[in-house]
Design an enzyme around this catalytic site. Structure first.
Site, PDB file in Angstrom:
ATOM      1  N   CYS A  44      27.154  45.619  47.705  1.00  0.00           N
ATOM      2  CA  CYS A  44      26.817  46.073  49.059  1.00  0.00           C
ATOM      3  C   CYS A  44      25.505  46.848  49.102  1.00  0.00           C
ATOM      4  O   CYS A  44      24.819  46.838  50.107  1.00  0.00           O
ATOM      5  CB  CYS A  44      27.950  46.934  49.619  1.00  0.00           C
ATOM      6  SG  CYS A  44      28.160  48.508  48.772  1.00  0.00           S
ATOM      7  N   CYS A  49      31.408  49.612  47.916  1.00  0.00           N
ATOM      8  CA  CYS A  49      32.297  48.590  47.360  1.00  0.00           C
ATOM      9  C   CYS A  49      32.695  48.811  45.909  1.00  0.00           C
ATOM     10  O   CYS A  49      33.700  48.283  45.456  1.00  0.00           O
ATOM     11  CB  CYS A  49      31.659  47.209  47.510  1.00  0.00           C
ATOM     12  SG  CYS A  49      30.360  46.860  46.307  1.00  0.00           S
ATOM     13  N   CYS A  74      23.897  51.517  42.551  1.00  0.00           N
ATOM     14  CA  CYS A  74      22.996  50.994  43.588  1.00  0.00           C
ATOM     15  C   CYS A  74      22.312  52.120  44.358  1.00  0.00           C
ATOM     16  O   CYS A  74      21.326  51.878  45.044  1.00  0.00           O
ATOM     17  CB  CYS A  74      23.752  50.077  44.548  1.00  0.00           C
ATOM     18  SG  CYS A  74      24.973  50.912  45.571  1.00  0.00           S
ATOM     19  N   CYS A 161      38.168  44.733  46.378  1.00  0.00           N
ATOM     20  CA  CYS A 161      38.375  43.422  45.773  1.00  0.00           C
ATOM     21  C   CYS A 161      38.806  42.496  46.900  1.00  0.00           C
ATOM     22  O   CYS A 161      39.693  42.831  47.683  1.00  0.00           O
ATOM     23  CB  CYS A 161      39.462  43.498  44.706  1.00  0.00           C
ATOM     24  SG  CYS A 161      39.921  41.864  44.080  1.00  0.00           S
ATOM     25  N   SER A 361      25.920  65.655  47.272  1.00  0.00           N
ATOM     26  CA  SER A 361      25.943  67.122  47.307  1.00  0.00           C
ATOM     27  C   SER A 361      26.389  67.612  48.679  1.00  0.00           C
ATOM     28  O   SER A 361      26.261  66.919  49.688  1.00  0.00           O
ATOM     29  CB  SER A 361      24.548  67.667  46.990  1.00  0.00           C
ATOM     30  OG  SER A 361      23.655  67.295  48.018  1.00  0.00           O
ATOM     31  N   ARG A 986      38.891  30.410  54.751  1.00  0.00           N
ATOM     32  CA  ARG A 986      40.261  30.287  54.223  1.00  0.00           C
ATOM     33  C   ARG A 986      41.291  30.141  55.348  1.00  0.00           C
ATOM     34  O   ARG A 986      41.428  31.011  56.190  1.00  0.00           O
ATOM     35  CB  ARG A 986      40.584  31.536  53.401  1.00  0.00           C
ATOM     36  CG  ARG A 986      41.704  31.350  52.394  1.00  0.00           C
ATOM     37  CD  ARG A 986      41.805  32.576  51.523  1.00  0.00           C
ATOM     38  NE  ARG A 986      42.666  32.371  50.375  1.00  0.00           N
ATOM     39  CZ  ARG A 986      42.827  33.259  49.397  1.00  0.00           C
ATOM     40  NH1 ARG A 986      42.195  34.406  49.429  1.00  0.00           N
ATOM     41  NH2 ARG A 986      43.629  33.009  48.390  1.00  0.00           N
ATOM     42  N   GLU A1336      45.533  28.713  50.411  1.00  0.00           N
ATOM     43  CA  GLU A1336      45.322  29.182  51.781  1.00  0.00           C
ATOM     44  C   GLU A1336      46.608  29.515  52.547  1.00  0.00           C
ATOM     45  O   GLU A1336      46.645  30.508  53.284  1.00  0.00           O
ATOM     46  CB  GLU A1336      44.531  28.132  52.571  1.00  0.00           C
ATOM     47  CG  GLU A1336      43.118  27.983  52.078  1.00  0.00           C
ATOM     48  CD  GLU A1336      42.462  26.753  52.665  1.00  0.00           C
ATOM     49  OE1 GLU A1336      41.545  26.902  53.468  1.00  0.00           O
ATOM     50  OE2 GLU A1336      42.892  25.631  52.296  1.00  0.00           O
TER      51      GLU A1336
END
Ligand SMILES: Cc1cc2nc3c(=O)[nH]c(=O)nc-3n(C[C@H](O)[C@H](O)[C@H](O)COP(=O)(O)OP(=O)(O)OC[C@H]3O[C@@H](n4cnc5c(N)ncnc54)[C@H](O)[C@@H]3O)c2cc1C
Ligand code: FES
Ligand code: FES
Length: 1409
Positions: A44, A49, A74, A161, A361, A986, A1336
């Protein structure tokens, strides 16, 4: 300041020294581009994430202690890591040195599917284990850690997830816990059939196996000179050859910092940034580039934690984790209970995830709120606790109350926040007054000293309501209330004294104190009338800014919070013998007068609320689960729950995804420039100024399509779609071209700077709703073959009906795929006009076709390769091709490799998602609930291009038909709008169809005042009607397992007295209601032709290629099992060993033609069947060789057989194209789920208490894989039905474009009890080894949650009706009949329960005679 010109740190034990690095480089960027370690992934780029989580270790040379904590790489700036050590998942263990037991257990508990989230999960778990082991808790039994089961669940709380549904990951975490019950752990590969799990069977856990801080780094840090050694003053020579002196500075005192601020450079406008944890970059993503970064985390004044009797002073750079630790220590060592600190700690624990708290912080948060209107929790709770702050500017030091600080104009960059002071409030205080009588700090006198006329107690509560109940999502509203309550010793009357009612995050510039409400309440005794009046005043204060989403909901939350806080004062007072008490933290009760009567507390597991009336069984905080699977031996090793192929590699981060392929020499990077207008002519793309930047290479657009090429990316039998807009943009987000640069970041920054000029003169307005599309007859055509067939005679059915529902409406929202790996491709030009494209794709064959057309070259010039995909869910089918094509043309044009990896925001904006629908239905039914006729008008928003959309007209109906409606007539329209193209996600269409079926059932039940479950049973198909509705795909009677499944689930619920339990709960709880629903599903799938190739190599190892792609769904694992089964006929006793010899390799369109689509739930079985048929060919060729050998010797080993076959020049490679028998290529899948939910009537929050699923997998090819598919799909379905809101602005541009605004289910939103039974329904003649699909269909089962919420809301509305006051008469919100669309988010639930339910309740009390 001593100059140090080198940044020194370690990565997985290796020393890294850098003397010239761009200061804006994040740790993630560095790891992924400059080291071989790819375990940290970009999911992300926002801290939301957990895919990028790594472990940071710091060494204290004085104490020799090593501190370890996780961070999101990141957001962490590389330069902030001087003398730190970084450990990625590869650093915990790897294939070469041996995997860590975390990796092995992840694999063994089947906890990794696509694997993209897995390395981050492993690091989060490692860090929790390590922290617990360092605690002073007693030593755990051998093989375990000191972690507890409840902590284990929190270990991965911030990690998302999209595949697994979390249950197996939680089981992995729990397996390390000292207090785990082994039998509670789920299906795993550590035990053989019939064995029970014990610690000896698990890969052994050694807490000391990883050295996270290497010796060489310790030697870098010299204790005596520590502070100056830690200082950095780096010089950066950028690509423009400009030299920045001291771009990264670490001052060691406030004075030094102020000197820098006063320096000429800064005065003259050098762009300077103070940096603490840099986590704000996750929220304010497009930050400007700075010329100087001043790392303020080494200034001692900013790191103080000073406690005294009055409170605690905390330096601005202290991280949230450290604040929590310090306050916890204060609480545990303090003689008096400190209610305020306890509540603050509890609330702080819900602010972001651990890996953010470890960097973030306190001061950074306050500055973000003060300067940038960040909707902070921390500011609100500190405001409620009357905190104050200290600031320093180059000219002065100032002490201010937090309120004064917030009211000032936004701080300039030269203002330093030094510290925050929080009063302890641990005793009964009076409030000191300033001269102007404003209340400031509490003083330590107690008003109980002397001779009191009244007894005083302090109340403090904090609240937040957010989509993730335990934190990790910004609050819709947060609040902190402080109240002084006096109880007259003689009259017992409770009177409010000083009050502080702080509210924030509701769409306000800054957190506020609701002064008018405070003033009104002060001195009053709380009664329903007083509270009602206070609420009316409050509603005028808590008013969101214009255009704030869900403004009414937020306002009602504020009311609910205040009600929850103050209502005990009158509710319990009446019952409590006029004594006052409050319930303290940990639910112990503190009473002024020694009586324990009432409760007023924060319950963090329930969005800050708790029911007070009858508060019995609360949702459990630890997941309980059971899995019932039958393991059959008929086709061994098929049917065995083998662990997923490459699961350990996925866990250690060594599994290679497209973006992990090392960049070839001279590789360039691309970023899309996309349109901001939904429908406009593109006058000019102003790119020249961007192209002057030395690192920007080119802009590639429609103009670069080679001669003979066509502007086509997505081409299906229904139509095609361009790669780039050509003169006209048709949706906001449409790619206009790709900006190519030397690095990913430069490409992204450059793309954002490109200006596009539009022209809409004389153009029609864009179509931005289904209604507009209908009005303007903007439709795509549905081919006749897909036009749904009518069943029976609708008018006749309606004539038979006793009751009718005419033209009722319901809507479903969209859903974004949220695969953890965003769209990505790497294109490498080759000789002779050839090109190889590595792409994360489910549809490589189409990608090959499209790129060949696009570049105007033959298909054999285009080679598409996909090894694995980090989650697809349909979004990497057609939608992936655009990225592959864009990369290909750039590589083709520039004759250099080009790679693209979409940032999450771009991916969300351009990729589309599930089709939203507007549906109108007319139903006829008998008085007993039997439906006699149904007519549906369904309008699908297909977006601007046709994609696979016509298929949905079929799939929608297949799942709708799960009930026998007598007759069914349909009118389906595909609306063409100016939104991104919607594609198959899906269970495309099926999930909406099943939702409509349940909406109809619920509607009929409401009209007849009958139980919805009885209406379901009444309308369930018998086999005859099933055949009528489904034709050949109904199969045979034996295969129709749905009635049996439903009955089984229903009787187990009745056996467990669930309905009675729920009734009883609802009777005694006013503000929490429960509901349950049991729902069947029917899902039709189609098996498609698939190629397969099996080759036996000289050494007996086996290589398999199939048409299907490994997306995380376990396709490789099943194919491997099938290959071993099929070739096992040549080596019966060696089937297990054969499994080890099989390798499934990546798909390559040049060697595997006609690979087709991986999707629709059946690719695993068709790939298995293709492999089996190929193996049959080999068995046929090798059997004579074996027979010959057998004549000479008794046993023939595999190796001997293969050697002999090679000697005899037998063709050891077999290629097939398996085509399913046309009469049986479609079949039905069945399952049922029962879900029980609890809703909170004050917040609208839903807790899924329990879900039980029975799903028919036929004879499962691999029960562990199928279980994972069922759980994962169900949880993705929860996202669709409850959580995920796909919001667009007035231009149709997607605004839920990241983890801040788009919430997929996390670990706290799955069912608290989650039980799955895989029904092994025996032999199915026409299926692949009797198996049935699982990818599905189970997603549809999540409709049970939606239906259960509806049941609970019905109870809430019943309660509302019971208030029986005048406002009820005017309002339809109490009716038992109501419409509930998807998703049923918190605000929707609250709205249906009455946004004014508190007022109505109070009014009913006021109205009491
Ligand atoms: C994923 C995620 C979820 C979050 N969820 C929540 C939440 O639920 N509730 C909530 O309240 N917060 C939340 N936050 C916000 C988080 O608390 C802040 O990002 C964090 O506290 C900022 O601290 P920092 O040290 O990283 O600041 P930085 O990013 O380093 O700095 C932030 C800004 O403040 C300036 N600055 C920093 N320190 C000082 C100082 N001492 N004096 C003057 N200026 C200074 C910097 O120059 C910068 O402009 C979340 C953040 C993330 C990334
Ligand atoms: S990529 Fe860093 S948290 Fe998502
Ligand atoms: S396995 Fe977790 S995102 Fe795929």
């Amino acid at each position: 300041m001593k100059q140090q010109q080198k940044l020194v740190f370690g990565v997985n034990g290796e020393k890294i020294e850098l003397s010239n690095i761009d200061p804006a480089t994040t740790l993630l960027e560095f790891l992924r581009t400059r080291t071989p370690y790819k375990g940290a992934k970009l999911g992300c780029g926002e801290g939301g994430c957990g895919a990028c989580v790594v472990l940071i270790s710091k060494y204290d040379p004085t104490t020799k202690d090593i501190e370890e904590f996780t961070v999101s790489s990141c957001l962490t700036l590389l330069c902030s890591l001087n003398h730190c050590s970084v450990t990625t998942s590869e650093g915990l263990g790897n294939q070469r040195d041996g995997f860590h037991s975390i990796h092995q257990r992840i694999a063994g508990f089947h906890a990794s599917q696509c694997g993209f989230c897995t390395p981050g999960m492993c690091i989060s778990l490692y860090s929790s284990l390590s922290k617990a082991n360092k605690s002073s808790r007693p030593e755990p039994p051998a093989g375990f850690s000191k972690l507890t089961v409840s902590e284990a669940e929190r270990a991965i709380a911030g990690n998302l997830c999209r595949c697994t549904g979390y249950r197996p990951i939680i089981d992995t975490c729990k397996s390390f816990c000292r207090d785990v019950e082994m039998e509670d752990l789920g299906l795993n590969s550590f035990c053989k059939k019939g064995e029970t799990l014990n610690i000896c069977k698990l890969p052994p856990y050694d807490p000391y196996s990883v050295c996270t801080f290497p010796e060489f780094l310790k030697n870098e840090i010299i204790p005596s000179d520590e502070s100056s050694e830690r200082k950095l003053n780096l010089v950066y020579k950028n690509g423009w050859d400009e030299v920045e002196h001291g771009y990264w500075i670490t001052p060691s005192s406030v004075e030094e910092l102020m000197n820098i601020m006063r320096s000429e450079e800064v005065e003259n406008g050098k762009r300077v940034k103070l940096v603490a944890g840099n986590t704000s970059a996750g929220f304010y993503k497009n930050q400007e580039n700075y010329q100087k970064y001043i790392d303020i985390r080494h200034i001692p004044e900013l790191l103080i934690i000073k406690r005294d009797t009055e409170g605690i002073e905390i330096g601005a750079c202290v991280t949230i984790s450290k604040v929590i630790e310090a306050m916890e220590e204060e609480i545990s060592t303090s003689v008096e209970p400190n209610l305020v600190f306890k509540k603050i700690v509890k609330h702080l624990n819900m602010v972001a995830s651990n890996f953010i708290q470890n960097m973030a912080s306190l001061g950074g948060n306050l500055i973000m709120a003060q300067r940038n209107e960040f909707p902070s929790d921390i500011v609100t709770i500190l405001l409620g606790a009357s905190s104050s702050i200290k600031i320093q500017t180059p000219t002065e030091t100032r002490f201010l109350t937090l309120e004064e600080f917030l009211e000032r104009p936004p701080c300039d960059p030269q203002t330093l926040l030094v510290s925050v002071r929080i009063p302890s409030w641990n005793r009964t205080h009076s409030l000191s007054k300033t001269e102007d009588q404003t209340e400031v700090y509490p003083v330590s006198e107690t008003i109980c000293s002397g001779e009191p006329k009244s007894m005083t107690e302090l109340f403090f509560e904090t609240y937040r309501a957010a989509p993730y109940p335990m934190g990790g999502a910004l609050a819709y509203v947060n609040a902190a209330f402080f109240a002084e309550v006096m109880a007259d010793e003689f009259t017992g009357e409770l009177v409010l004294g000083h009050l502080s009612l702080a509210f924030g995050a509701y769409g306000t510039k800054r957190a506020i104190r609701a002064k008018k409400a405070e003033e009104y309440l002060k001195g009053k005794s709380v009664s329903p009338t007083v509270l009602l009046e206070a609420i009316q005043i409050l509603r005028l204060s808590v008013v969101s800014k214009e255009a704030t989403p869900k403004a009414d909901y937020r306002s009602s939350l504020a009311v609910g919070f205040l009600f929850d806080f103050l209502s005990p004062l009158f509710e319990n007072f009446a019952r409590s013998n006029k004594r006052l008490c409050v319930e303290g933290p940990n639910n112990e009760k503190n009473s002024i007068n020694g009586h324990v009567n009432s409760a007023s507390r924060i319950n963090s597991s329930d969005n800050g609320f708790s029911g007070r009336n009858g508060d019995e069984k609360k949702p459990t905080s630890v997941l309980i689960s059971k899995q019932l699977v039958e393991i059959h031996n008929d086709y061994h090793p098929v049917g065995y729950p083998a662990k997923k192929v490459a699961a350990e590699l996925q866990a250690s981060g060594e599994a290679v995804y497209v973006d992990d392929i090392p960049s070839p020499k001279d590789c360039l990077h691309g970023a899309f420039v996309y349109s901001r207008k939904p429908f406009a002519r593109i006058k000019h793309i102003e790119v020249d100024s961007v192209l002057t930047s030395p690192r920007v290479i080119s802009f590639v657009s429609v103009k670069d399509i080679p001669k003979g090429g066509e502007n086509i990316s997505v081409g299906t039998q229904f139509g095609d779609e361009p790669v780039f807009a050509d003169g006209l943009t048709e949706f906001a987000g449409q790619p206009l071209g790709v900006l190519i640069a030397e690095t990913w970041r430069c490409a992204k920054i450059g793309a954002d700077q490109v200006k596009v000029h539009y022209d809409t003169k004389d153009m029609e307005p864009p179509i931005l709703s289904i209604e507009e599309a209908v009005e303007r007859s903007s439709f795509f055509e549905i081919p006749p073959v897909l036009t749904p067939k009518q069943v029976g005679d609708f008018s006749k059915g309606m004539a038979e009906a006793d009751h009718k529902i005419i033209s009722s409406k319901v809507e479903t929202g969209s859903q974004y795929y949220f695969y953890m790996e965003t769209q990505t491709a790497l294109a490498i030009p080759d000789e002779d006009n050839c090109i190889t494209v590595y792409v994360s794709c489910q549809l490589d064959e189409y990608a090959q076709v499209a790129i060949a057309k696009f570049l105007g070259i033959p298909q054999h010039n285009v080679r598409i390769i996909t090894r694995r995909v980090g989650g697809g869910f349909g979004g990497k089918a057609l939608r992936a091709i655009q990225v592959a094509a864009a990369c290909a043309i750039a590589a083709y044009k520039l004759r250099r490799p080009v790679r693209m990896y979409l940032d999450r925001q771009t991916d969300m904006i351009i990729t589309g998602g599930r089709h939203p629908m507007k549906i109108v239905y007319t139903v006829g039914f008998k008085a007993n609930g039997k439906i006699t006729a149904l007519h549906v008008d369904c309008f699908l928003d297909a977006g601007y291009s046709i994609d696979f959309s016509p298929l949905l007209s079929h799939t929608f109906v297949t799942s709708l038909k799960k009930y026998n409606y007598g007759c069914l007539s349909l009118n389906i329209k595909l609306c063409k709008t100016n939104f991104p193209s919607k594609s198959a996600m899906r269970a495309p269409g099926e999930v909406q169809g099943t939702f409509l079926a349940e909406t109809i059932i619920e509607h009929v039940a409401s009209i007849l005042s009958m139980d919805a479950n009885s209406i379901r049973k009444k309308n369930l198909h018998n086999f005859e009607s099933l055949k009528l509705f489904y034709g050949a795909s109904a199969g045979d009677n034996f295969g129709y397992t749905l009635p049996l499944t439903l009955e089984k689930l229903d009787s187990s619920l009745r056996l467990n007295k669930k309905p009675e339990e729920i009734r009883e709960f609802n009777n005694i709880n006013r503000w929490r209601k429960r509901g349950m629903s049991l729902v069947p599903i029917t899902y039709e799938v189609t098996v498609r032709p698939t190629p397969g190739k099996v080759s036996i190599l000289n050494d007996g190892s086996i290589v398999v290629e199939v048409g299907g792609i490994e997306l995380g769904q376990g396709l490789w694992t099943k194919v491997k099992q099938m290959t071993a089964f099929a070739l096992g006929r040549l080596w019966e006793e060696g089937k297990e060993e054969l499994m080890e010899r099989v390798r499934i390799v990546q798909i390559d369109t040049i060697s595997m033609a006609q690979s087709g689509l991986t999707g629709g739930s059946t690719t695993s079985e068709s790939s298995c069947e293709a492999a089996r048929v190929a193996c049959d060919v080999l068995v046929e060729r090798l059997s004579p060789v074996k027979l010959n050998m057998m004549e000479k010797t008794n046993g023939v080993s595999w190796d001997a057989l293969v050697s002999q076959a090679y000697l005899e020049s037998v063709n050891m490679s077999a290629s097939v194209y398996w085509v399913p028998d046309s009469s049986s290529k479609q079949y039905l899948n069945f399952g049922a789920a029962a879900s029980e939910v609890e809703i909170n009537l004050l917040t609208g929050a839903t807790t899924i208490l329990q879900t039980d699923i029975i799903y028919d997998c036929g004879k499962s090819l691999n029960p562990a894989v199928d279980l994972g598919q069922i759980e994962g799909a169900f949880v993705q379905g929860i996202g669709f039905f409850v959580l995920e809101e796909h919001v667009v602005n007035s231009d149709g541009m997607v605004t839920s474009d990241g983890t801040w605004t788009y919430k997929i289910p996390n670990v706290d939103t799955i069912p608290k009890q989650f039980n799955i039974e895989i029904l092994s329904s025996g032999h199915h003649e026409n299926r692949v080894l009797s198996s049935k699909a699982s990818g599905e269909p189970p997603l549809l089962l999540a409709v049970s949650v939606h239906c259960a919420i509806r049941e609970a809301i019905k109870e809430a509305r019943k309660e509302l009706r019971s208030y029986n006051n005048s406002s009820n008469e005017k309002c339809s919100s109490t009716s038992a009949m109501f419409r509930m669309d998807t998703p049923a988010t918190m605000d929707v639930v609250k709205q249906l329960c009455g946004l004014d339910n508190v007022e109505r309740y109070l009014q009913s009390l006021v109205d009491l005679p």
